[in-house]
Design a protein around this motif. Structure first.
Motif, PDB file in Angstrom:
ATOM      1  N   ARG A   2       1.016  -1.263   0.078  1.00 10.95           N
ATOM      2  CA  ARG A   2       0.211  -0.209   0.195  1.00 10.95           C
ATOM      3  C   ARG A   2       0.736   1.522   0.720  1.00 10.95           C
ATOM      4  O   ARG A   2       1.728   1.220   1.364  1.00 10.95           O
ATOM      5  N   SER A  19      -6.379   0.258   4.916  1.00 11.14           N
ATOM      6  CA  SER A  19      -6.886  -0.253   3.424  1.00 11.14           C
ATOM      7  C   SER A  19      -7.065  -1.351   3.780  1.00 11.14           C
ATOM      8  O   SER A  19      -6.913  -2.280   4.762  1.00 11.14           O
ATOM      9  N   ILE A  56      -4.921  -4.725   3.780  1.00 16.91           N
ATOM     10  CA  ILE A  56      -3.667  -4.213   4.156  1.00 16.91           C
ATOM     11  C   ILE A  56      -4.244  -5.001   5.515  1.00 16.91           C
ATOM     12  O   ILE A  56      -4.093  -5.981   6.328  1.00 16.91           O
ATOM     13  N   CYS A  94       2.868  -6.964   4.948  1.00 14.48           N
ATOM     14  CA  CYS A  94       2.577  -5.831   4.444  1.00 14.48           C
ATOM     15  C   CYS A  94       3.416  -4.690   4.550  1.00 14.48           C
ATOM     16  O   CYS A  94       4.405  -5.301   5.289  1.00 14.48           O
ATOM     17  N   SER A 111       3.642  -0.249   4.004  1.00 12.30           N
ATOM     18  CA  SER A 111       2.934   0.536   4.170  1.00 12.30           C
ATOM     19  C   SER A 111       3.670   1.212   4.010  1.00 12.30           C
ATOM     20  O   SER A 111       4.653   1.947   4.598  1.00 12.30           O
ATOM     21  N   THR A 157       7.477   0.392   7.365  1.00  7.36           N
ATOM     22  CA  THR A 157       7.348   1.425   6.369  1.00  7.36           C
ATOM     23  C   THR A 157       8.981   1.920   5.537  1.00  7.36           C
ATOM     24  O   THR A 157       9.362   1.219   6.040  1.00  7.36           O
TER      25      THR A 157
END
Length: 218
Positions: free
Chosen positions: A145, A153, A156, A166, A168, A177
């Motif tokens: 994402r 989301s 996610i 995931c 992001s 991240t």
């Protein structure tokens, strides 16, 4: 919508909103007196900047929070990303085009809209029924994402609840991240040696998703 003073969601009737003198100030006054809930710190900070002071953060997901773990290690991980509308740049598809040749061991699956790719490891699935997308992504290893402004989301939520991984662009607990594409490449490369499901993130989010005060009323 707040910055533009739109009266209706997504500005669908923005012309009506704009012809109402002072609406933005009336709306701001009304909203400043209310208690607000959003899904991450990016949304929260946007509300702070607009002068709204009482803001709480809780991720939400309207699906089954008890999805079974379906993560399995693969030496050639599959990573999926989706886009709503013709907003490929906002959703980071150009990023995929740049990093894909540097990650030949990873297959990227793009859902939601059409896209022309130059790379054999980028698979454009386009818009397909949600049931089919769920079936295809259930056995993959990671979702992406890459939006800089977004809510929590569904992409996610499903990945985490399946025990997948995931990455992001927006910071969340237990979800990596990145600041640079090199960092993103490093995270994706690590999937080839990530053998176990993502139990830590799954356990965390199963206990905080949808924890709004009104859900505790019996």
């Amino acid at each position: 919508n707040l910055n533009s003073g739109f009266l209706f969601n997504d500005g669908k009737l923005k012309r009506l909103s704009k012809i109402m003198p002072g609406f933005k100030f009336i709306l701001k006054h009304i909203l400043s007196k209310a208690e607000h809930w959003c899904e991450n710190h990016v949304e929260r900070d946007a509300l702070f900047k607009w002068g709204i002071e009482v803001v709480y953060v809780t991720p939400s997901y309207f699906g089954d929070i008890n999805l079974p773990i379906s993560y399995e290690w693969s030496k050639n991980p599959k990573v999926y990303i989706s886009c709503s509308g013709e907003r490929q740049k906002e959703y980071g598809w150009e990023v995929i085009e740049r990093i894909a040749p540097k990650l030949p061991q990873i297959d990227f699956f793009l859902y939601g809209v059409d896209w022309v790719t130059k790379h054999k490891n980028v698979h454009v699935r386009g818009r397909i029924p949600i049931e089919q997308m769920n079936a295809e992504t259930r056995t993959m290893q990671c979702s992406l994402r890459l939006n800089e402004f977004d809510g929590f989301s569904e992409l996610i939520a499903k990945a985490i609840l399946r025990g997948q991984y995931c990455i992001s662009k927006i910071l969340y607990p237990f979800i990596p991240t990145y600041n640079t594409e090199e960092e993103l490449i490093e995270y994706l490369s690590s999937l080839t040696i990530t053998y176990q499901p993502n139990h830590k993130a799954r356990d965390f989010y199963r206990h905080i998703i949808n924890k709004f005060p009104w859900n505790n009323v019996t």
